[in-house]
Design an enzyme around this catalytic site. Structure first.
Site: not given
Length: 253
Positions: A10, A12, A96, A98, A166
């Site tokens: 990932n 990002k 995710h 985030e 995660e």
């Protein structure tokens, strides 16, 4: 049936076109285990998806980092599942931490996104995980079960889903769940799938770990029976990502 090891990178919100070409060049030259041993997927920012797809070696695949919850339309700034399919992007990362934390995506919203992406033919890396506060209060299993339940209630076929555990407290912090901690949660998630979906889904669904995975800790994590691979953040932008891909051989042996 053995679960094929899965390594996702990932990227990002990182990179320029020059930096992206450099990362891809490193990946293209890497000697890694064959496709029957490990499935490799990298996830660049939306703007670089066509570039990466056009120059990346054919045995590695590309994922988007997100997509909209339903058909496109008047949703400024969003990208639809249909657009990704149109660009022949096979994978998408959804839920995710985030996005859950910074953009307030709820469990239900993530479940809806997973269901819609699958309905359009995408494969999904669906993320679950607890915060440090939740871990310290002993609610890790309840939190990840609730997140998984919100997905399970909306889908009937798990063939194209990879579940990524995660722990939020280990993402980009340098803190890593110990192999025992990772294994414990992965085993609980597999048990939840067995009890609430089916034994077949529990046995076949890949549950991967994400949270400060690097070249130094990947082999020990990969050796855990219920860890089927990794979703890698920062290290996926560096040459050590190749070492992480190679850790798939730990399972084969």
């Amino acid at each position: 049936m053995a679960r094929k090891f899965f390594v996702g990178g990932n990227w990002k919100c990182n990179g320029t076109s020059e930096e992206v070409k450099k990362i891809v060049s490193t990946l293209n030259q890497a000697e890694v285990p064959s496709e029957d041993v490990v499935e490799v997927v990298v996830s660049p920012p939306f703007v670089f998806l066509p570039l990466v797809k056009s120059v990346l070696r054919s045995d590695f695949h590309v994922a988007a980092q997100n997509c909209w919850v339903r058909k496109g339309g008047a949703f400024t700034g969003e990208v639809s599942a249909e657009m990704l399919v149109n660009l022949s992007i096979p994978w998408v990362i959804l839920g995710h931490s985030e996005r859950r934390a910074l953009l307030n995506e709820s469990n239900d919203f993530v479940g809806d996104k997973v269901a819609y992406a699958l309905s359009q033919g995408l494969k999904v890396i669906a993320c679950v995980g607890e915060t440090l506060e939740q871990r310290e209060s002993g609610s890790t299993v309840a939190v990840v079960a609730e997140q998984t339940k919100a997905i399970a209630e909306k889908i009937s076929n798990w063939d194209n889903v990879v579940l990524a555990y995660e722990p939020v407290w280990a993402i980009g912090t340098g803190k890593v769940a110990t192999p025992a901690q990772a294994q414990e949660v992965h085993a609980e998630l597999r048990k939840w799938l067995k009890d609430n979906v089916s034994a077949e889904v529990a046995a076949s669904t890949r549950i991967i770990y994400g949270g400060s995975v690097n070249g130094a800790n990947c082999k020990e994590l990969a050796a855990q029976p219920d860890v089927d691979g990794f979703l890698v953040g920062g290290a996926s932008l560096k040459p050590e990502f190749i070492d992480i891909i190679k850790s798939a051989t730990v399972k084969k042996n």
